[in-house]
Design a protein around this motif. Structure first.
Motif, PDB file in Angstrom:
ATOM      1  N   SER A   1      71.565  87.297  51.149  1.00  0.00           N
ATOM      2  CA  SER A   1      70.312  86.528  51.213  1.00  0.00           C
ATOM      3  C   SER A   1      69.815  86.220  49.807  1.00  0.00           C
ATOM      4  CB  SER A   1      69.247  87.286  52.012  1.00  0.00           C
ATOM      5  OG  SER A   1      69.031  88.540  51.401  1.00  0.00           O
ATOM      6  N   TYR A   2      70.732  86.341  48.817  1.00  0.00           N
ATOM      7  CA  TYR A   2      70.397  85.918  47.450  1.00  0.00           C
ATOM      8  C   TYR A   2      71.534  85.071  46.886  1.00  0.00           C
ATOM      9  CZ  TYR A   2      69.748  85.713  42.469  1.00  0.00           C
ATOM     10  OH  TYR A   2      69.612  85.235  41.195  1.00  0.00           O
TER      11      TYR A   2
ATOM     12  N   ILE B   1      64.335  77.980  51.584  1.00  0.00           N
ATOM     13  CA  ILE B   1      63.745  78.669  50.417  1.00  0.00           C
ATOM     14  C   ILE B   1      62.892  79.867  50.829  1.00  0.00           C
ATOM     15  CG2 ILE B   1      63.853  76.704  48.840  1.00  0.00           C
ATOM     16  CD1 ILE B   1      60.905  76.182  49.387  1.00  0.00           C
ATOM     17  N   LYS B   2      62.411  79.860  52.093  1.00  0.00           N
ATOM     18  CA  LYS B   2      61.638  81.030  52.550  1.00  0.00           C
ATOM     19  C   LYS B   2      62.560  82.204  52.841  1.00  0.00           C
ATOM     20  CE  LYS B   2      57.471  78.996  54.335  1.00  0.00           C
ATOM     21  NZ  LYS B   2      57.015  78.175  55.431  1.00  0.00           N
ATOM     22  N   GLN B   3      63.795  81.923  53.269  1.00  0.00           N
ATOM     23  CA  GLN B   3      64.653  83.015  53.743  1.00  0.00           C
ATOM     24  C   GLN B   3      65.742  83.420  52.761  1.00  0.00           C
ATOM     25  OE1 GLN B   3      65.416  82.660  58.115  1.00  0.00           O
ATOM     26  NE2 GLN B   3      64.133  80.865  57.906  1.00  0.00           N
ATOM     27  N   ILE B   4      66.029  82.556  51.819  1.00  0.00           N
ATOM     28  CA  ILE B   4      67.094  82.865  50.854  1.00  0.00           C
ATOM     29  C   ILE B   4      66.468  82.987  49.461  1.00  0.00           C
ATOM     30  CG2 ILE B   4      69.223  81.978  49.779  1.00  0.00           C
ATOM     31  CD1 ILE B   4      69.577  82.847  52.734  1.00  0.00           C
ATOM     32  N   ARG B   5      66.572  84.157  48.869  1.00  0.00           N
ATOM     33  CA  ARG B   5      66.057  84.320  47.504  1.00  0.00           C
ATOM     34  C   ARG B   5      66.979  83.538  46.559  1.00  0.00           C
ATOM     35  NH1 ARG B   5      66.826  89.170  45.768  1.00  0.00           N
ATOM     36  NH2 ARG B   5      68.096  89.783  47.532  1.00  0.00           N
ATOM     37  N   HIS B   6      66.384  82.922  45.573  1.00  0.00           N
ATOM     38  CA  HIS B   6      67.169  82.037  44.695  1.00  0.00           C
ATOM     39  C   HIS B   6      66.403  81.831  43.389  1.00  0.00           C
ATOM     40  CE1 HIS B   6      64.210  79.584  46.800  1.00  0.00           C
ATOM     41  NE2 HIS B   6      64.238  78.792  45.738  1.00  0.00           N
ATOM     42  N   GLU B   7      67.090  81.265  42.390  1.00  0.00           N
ATOM     43  CA  GLU B   7      66.421  80.930  41.122  1.00  0.00           C
ATOM     44  C   GLU B   7      66.105  79.446  41.075  1.00  0.00           C
ATOM     45  OE1 GLU B   7      65.686  83.536  39.293  1.00  0.00           O
ATOM     46  OE2 GLU B   7      66.941  84.824  40.552  1.00  0.00           O
TER      47      GLU B   7
END
Ligand SMILES: C[S@@+](CC[C@H](N)C(=O)[O-])C[C@H]1O[C@@H](n2cnc3c(N)ncnc32)[C@H](O)[C@@H]1O
Length: 252
Positions: A44-45, A64-70
């Motif tokens: 999930s990242y 973008i709410k469920q997958i952490r990302h930069e």
């Protein structure tokens, strides 16, 4: 019909739906949730992610709410839908007006490619998939949903596009450099007050143009609605058949 004309017709129909899309996209929202649920047990990242055929940004919001990302990119070729997405998706999402068949990112750039209910509009699926594959980093993930064969059994063949079967999609994914991690298909039946309302929902979603069909895409008011449905279809409903695919860039 040449591809550039077909694409501008597809774009035109989506652009016309910019005011109504969000009120009608329950099936699409359900599909994007399912696609993300298939992905999340794996990770999930992801550092850099992109939502291709993002439309009004509904699928990107879920992503973008469920997958952490930069960093997240949201890509679509319909300017009116993308401007709605732009208003919903604040920094750090970068909305880009582009055709998913045009080279947009460098190779080995994205850690996750997402595409919810967009690839049925590709006019050359293998070519589109090869390009998406090039953007992915080594072992990067690709998750998508797409309507598959058997979709809309209520509608006569001459009024709908021919779609790939799940087996065809797997074959094209393998040829395009992906290995399949998981996949399944499901049916989602949507009921309406009338057959007219069922067709209106497709128009409201911008999905009322079908590439390759011989019929002339007359406006809803000018068609005999019952002529579009198979005789046995008494109930005003549409059965969506949707495939969800989780893939990884295959190592060379
Ligand atoms: C059914 S909508 C899905 C939108 C969004 N992903 C969602 O889940 O609500 C399909 C989208 O595909 C886009 N699309 C179709 N062909 C495209 C292409 N060649 N390049 C980029 N976007 C495309 C349309 O503009 C439309 O926004």
């Amino acid at each position: 019909m040449p591809d550039n004309i077909t694409k501008s017709k597809i774009k035109h129909h989506f652009n016309k739906a910019y005011k109504t899309y969000d009120a009608y996209c329950t099936v699409q929202n359900n599909a994007s949730q399912r696609a993300l649920e298939l992905l999340m047990p794996h990770s999930s990242y992801f550092e850099v992610i992109a939502d291709f055929a993002c439309g009004t940004g509904e699928s990107t919001l879920k992503l973008i709410k469920q997958i952490r990302h930069e960093k997240c990119y949201a890509v679509d070729f319909s300017d009116k839908l993308l401007s709605i997405a732009q208003n919903k998706l604040l920094f750090p999402v970068n909305c880009i007006l582009s055709d998913f068949d045009e080279k947009l990112f460098p190779d080995d750039f994205l850690d996750l490619v997402f595409c919810n209910m967009g690839l049925q509009w590709s006019l050359a699926l293998e070519k589109t998939l090869i390009l998406l594959n090039r953007y992915l980093t080594k072992s990067g993930y690709f998750v998508f949903s797409v309507p598959v064969s058997g979709n809309f059994p209520e509608i006569r063949a001459q009024f709908k596009s021919v779609l790939f079967s799940p087996a065809d999609i797997i074959r094209v994914l393998n040829k395009s450099g992906f290995k399949i991690v998981d996949h399944y298909s499901y049916k989602h039946i949507q009921s309406f007050q009338s057959h007219y309302q069922a067709l209106k929902s497709l128009q409201a979603l911008g999905a009322n143009f079908s590439p390759g069909l011989r019929h002339d895409n007359r406006g809803l008011k000018k068609i005999n609605v019952r002529e579009v449905f198979v005789e046995e279809c008494i109930l005003p409903q549409l059965t969506y058949c949707i495939g969800i695919y989780l893939c990884q860039k295959a190592s060379l």
